[in-house]
Write an enzyme that holds these catalytic residues in place. Sequence first.
Site, PDB file in Angstrom:
ATOM      1  N   ASP A   1      -4.727  18.787  -0.027  1.00  0.00           N
ATOM      2  CA  ASP A   1      -4.282  17.490  -0.567  1.00  0.00           C
ATOM      3  C   ASP A   1      -2.758  17.398  -0.583  1.00  0.00           C
ATOM      4  OD1 ASP A   1      -4.331  19.561  -2.504  1.00  0.00           O
ATOM      5  OD2 ASP A   1      -3.969  18.075  -4.068  1.00  0.00           O
ATOM      6  N   GLU A   2      -2.281  16.165  -0.598  1.00  0.00           N
ATOM      7  CA  GLU A   2      -0.873  15.851  -0.881  1.00  0.00           C
ATOM      8  C   GLU A   2       0.133  16.697  -0.098  1.00  0.00           C
ATOM      9  OE1 GLU A   2      -0.845  14.141  -5.322  1.00  0.00           O
ATOM     10  OE2 GLU A   2      -1.110  16.307  -5.272  1.00  0.00           O
ATOM     11  N   VAL A   3      -0.014  16.718   1.217  1.00  0.00           N
ATOM     12  CA  VAL A   3       0.948  17.464   2.023  1.00  0.00           C
ATOM     13  C   VAL A   3       2.125  16.538   2.357  1.00  0.00           C
ATOM     14  CG1 VAL A   3       1.287  18.797   4.128  1.00  0.00           C
ATOM     15  CG2 VAL A   3      -0.953  18.790   2.999  1.00  0.00           C
TER      16      VAL A   3
END
Length: 537
Positions: free
Chosen positions: A337-339
């Site tokens: 997630d959330e790279v």
Amino acid sequence: MLSMRCVLLAFICSTSSYALPRTQSGDVNPYRNSGKTKGQPWPMPLSYKPTPTVIPVNDIDFQFVNLGVHCELLTDAYKRYADIIFGSRSRRSLKFKPDRDVAGDSTVSVLQVNAISGCHGGLSIDSDESYTLSISPGKALLTSNETWGAIKGLETFSQLIYQTSSGQYVVNATEVNDRPRFKHRGLLLDTSRHYLRKEYILQNLDAMAQNKFNVFHWHIVDDQSFPYFSQKFPDLSGKGAYNPETHVYTPADITDIVNYAWRRGIRVMVEFDTPGHTLSWGYGQAGLLTKCYKGGKFTGEYGPIDPTLNTTFPFLSQFFAEVAQVFPDHYIFLGGDEVGYDCWQSNPGITAFMKKMGFGDDYTKLEQYYMQKVLDIVSGLKKGYMVWQEVVDLAKVAEDTIVNVWRDKWQDEMARVTGMGYKTLLSNCWYLNYISYGPDWSTYYKCDPQDFPGTAQQKSLVLGGTTTMWGEYVDDTNLISRFWPRAAAVGERLWSDASVTDVGEAQLRIAEHRCRMVKRGFNAEELIGPGYCDVEY
Ligand SMILES: *[C@@H]1O[C@H](CO)[C@@H](O)[C@H](O)[C@H]1NC(C)=O
Ligand SMILES: *[C@@H]1O[C@H](CO)[C@@H](O)[C@H](O)[C@H]1NC(C)=O
Ligand SMILES: *[C@@H]1O[C@H](CO)[C@@H](O)[C@H](O)[C@H]1NC(C)=O
């Protein structure tokens, strides 16, 4: 009269249901003996048929009797539930005789348990948790295909027994036929933002068992700290933990936690979230994270894991090979997630790699390249994997990937992900780290993971969901009270039939259930409003 806090927050309080009952002088306090069920189960079984016949329970000489398989997993559960039901005084008389003659005894003094298999101990997403429980004067029988069903049934049995005002243990004659609606009923703890001591993780597992959750999703590391002690790479926690002596989970700690969970029919699924959320990995593993640049110079800051270095995947292969051994569950949660792409974009080595690979300036391709390599490593270890939704927002990955939806507009995302054919879990509406004033449990209760536009085939891909307790503002001091009993609402949504949606009815049962949690020693906070528990604590 509203409390001072309510006066100050009048606009909030006016939306909640705290109106006092009307009373006349001389009336007994109307809160007494009201607002709660007595001896009713939480979560609601698939079929629950109580009768008005009240049967005394023989608490002095109560016995569990095996009719089916016999193993320590069950005898351990009998000891646990004898203590839960009767308190520690049951210790002195508890026996597990196979041949007790109960003829002519119209009390309940024995629970016969007929589990047909399951002493081999295997626990998986496909374990059979079904059971039936039949209680009538002189006879109480629990049957299940596997030991896991028996353990669920013991929990229900413990909830049906209650004490009269004179202290007599009783149970109503009741028929229960039960199995869960969803296979994956998860609860996430984050031990990176704050370290959680083992005793609190174990206590939380007891609370999970009481609410029939079956997956402990352990978000063990993140940017802030790396408490997992790796035997192959001890510097990871040696340099990345808040304290390398006291704030780590050793292999022995993990074995204790996995076994404690297993005895309660709970799988421990570890999450190592990559390639973002990995800053704490960088202290102990040089050359893993991306160096961020500005004006052609290294800024001293680091970003996500660098997928272009020739050391990255050999390291991850060795690391996940160890993880696969330490955690016996079939699944490893791989995050994704959330790279953020800023640091990748700034790094000249990555720019060169993008060119070589023909990725253009599409960094989602680099992320996808990374995730697929990690999925390949983990499937090479014969493990299954689950990921956060971003991984399939980018592109298709291996079709057996299980996708956990967490972002807003979750109905659209569930429709999309199941439309792509992936098995799916929901977390979005169950972020219990968020708190507010008032009885918010019903919001969690009303969220149904199959409530999205899609075909029956798509709905059948929903395996369940996971309630989360992200740890920025949570440590040992408030873990239990912030999670419980609010997570019980999620527990019932994931276990009980889709038709169980009556909030008014549920409120009476969850009020009893919360007191039952308090009686068992959990600091489970009040969730309905003014009132009291009829138990000593
Ligand atoms: C148990 O029986 C009593 C007496 O008939 C009745 O009032 C009560 O509602 C019953 N409880 C349950 C849980 O069915
Ligand atoms: C046991 O397995 C059978 C056959 O799959 C199933 O019909 C039954 O519901 C299961 N559970 C119990 C408690 O018997
Ligand atoms: C990895 O790359 C470095 C520097 O680019 C090089 O010196 C080294 O030999 C490479 N190692 C392997 C195993 O390819």
